[in-house]
Structure formats: structure tokens, C-alpha cells
Design an enzyme around this catalytic site. Sequence first.
Site, PDB file in Angstrom:
ATOM      1  N   GLU A  52     -21.356  -2.094 -64.001  1.00  0.00           N
ATOM      2  CA  GLU A  52     -19.875  -2.770 -63.737  1.00  0.00           C
ATOM      3  C   GLU A  52     -18.760  -1.726 -64.511  1.00  0.00           C
ATOM      4  OE1 GLU A  52     -20.057  -5.180 -61.783  1.00  0.00           O
ATOM      5  OE2 GLU A  52     -17.970  -5.155 -62.126  1.00  0.00           O
ATOM      6  N   CYS A  83     -21.313   4.870 -57.671  1.00  0.00           N
ATOM      7  CA  CYS A  83     -21.131   3.464 -57.537  1.00  0.00           C
ATOM      8  C   CYS A  83     -20.142   3.424 -58.603  1.00  0.00           C
ATOM      9  CB  CYS A  83     -22.327   2.632 -57.746  1.00  0.00           C
ATOM     10  SG  CYS A  83     -22.074   1.054 -56.772  1.00  0.00           S
ATOM     11  N   HIS A 172     -26.507   4.671 -54.573  1.00  0.00           N
ATOM     12  CA  HIS A 172     -27.246   4.911 -55.962  1.00  0.00           C
ATOM     13  C   HIS A 172     -28.487   5.750 -55.357  1.00  0.00           C
ATOM     14  CE1 HIS A 172     -25.787   1.824 -58.706  1.00  0.00           C
ATOM     15  NE2 HIS A 172     -25.583   1.055 -57.380  1.00  0.00           N
ATOM     16  N   GLU A 174     -30.430   7.578 -57.120  1.00  0.00           N
ATOM     17  CA  GLU A 174     -31.440   7.329 -58.109  1.00  0.00           C
ATOM     18  C   GLU A 174     -32.316   6.148 -57.932  1.00  0.00           C
ATOM     19  OE1 GLU A 174     -28.201   6.187 -58.470  1.00  0.00           O
ATOM     20  OE2 GLU A 174     -28.461   4.427 -59.643  1.00  0.00           O
TER      21      GLU A 174
END
Length: 190
Positions: A52, A83, A172, A174
Site C-alpha cells: 500500500e 505495483c 507482480h 515476484e
Amino acid sequence: MVGYMKIGILALQGAFVEHAAMLDRLGVQHFEIRQRRDLETEFDGLILPGGESTVMKKLLYELDLLDPLIKKIQEGLPVFGTCAGLILLAKQVNGGQLCFASMNITARRNAYGRQLGSFYACEKFADTKAVPMTFIRAPYIESVGKNVEILATVDGKIAAAQQGRQLVTAFHPELSEDTTVHQYFLEMIG
Ligand code: GLN
């Protein structure tokens, strides 16, 4: 070269463990950046994970990490933002400035197409191949400025870009098994 590198992963909040696992798979040394003291370690690249962005910015500020990290990025430390990490690096976010503002991109938060939730795509990344892309309440890049190269688009929206030694993905990498994007970052450093 990769064997001698050391990557710092911002580990205040969000999906940092998954980046560490990816670097383990690639045999690259890494450590977590949680407090000011951690910046005494020498490192060759920085990963800003998903999570966030507003919370991360608040923690960066409170922990006195914001200014030293901005300085390092401005001095050319290679950085990879995924992100929320993309949002931290963007010069413009939803019409304002959010955090590091070091990259000539305009980002829109929580606005990838109509899909505010999670979705998956598989598109070509840079001059490599199609890679799996997991989007979670992702931003997209509305526009890019000077010296920014677009590396991937999904549904006509920019999902990855690079400016010098700054790399960002709205998705993402990952969270998949595919190491392409992380390898791209490591090659960027090397
Ligand atoms: N929506 C988050 C933000 O605005 C980003 C989501 C993510 O990193 N998966 O920061």
C-alpha cells in the site's frame, strides 16, 4: 557478476518476502531495509515491493528513510518498483506528487481498466518473451515523459517501463515462477 551483487529490499510492508524468494532462486544476495541503520550496508540495487503506497510512504517518512533513499535513487542507485513501488517512484500520481517522484511517469492508482480487483495476463516484456503478470489492485501508467521506455502494455495500458536505472512494473513478477523480469533488473545493474 550476479553472484557478487547485493540487493536491498524495502521491507516495511507488503510483498517483500516474495522478492527475497525470487532473488534466492537466482542466487543473488539480499537484505531487508527496515530502518535507517540498514542503509549503512553497501548495496547495488533496491527493490520497492507491492503493498500500500500511502502506508509505505508514511513509514518511510516516520523511519527517516525517505530522504536518504531519494538521494540514493537520484545518485543512480538502480531501483525496481513493483505495483505500489511503481507508485512511489512516479513523478505524478492521480494528479499530485506522492513520494520519491524520481521517474518521469504519470501513474493512476487502483485504476487498471475496469478491474479494481486482481487479474492475470501474459504479455511480452521488453525484448524478452511473454511473461505471466499478476495484477492486484494495480496502478497503470497513464503517460510517460522524457527518456522513459515502455516495456510492456496490457489491454492498451502501460504496465512496465524503464528510465535509465529505474524499472517499474504495475504487476507482480515476484508472484510467479518466471524469473525474467528480475533477471532483467539484475542485468540492468550489471
Ligand atoms: N493499490 C495499491 C496502492 O495504491 C497498490 C497495490 C499493490 O501493490 N498490489 O498502493
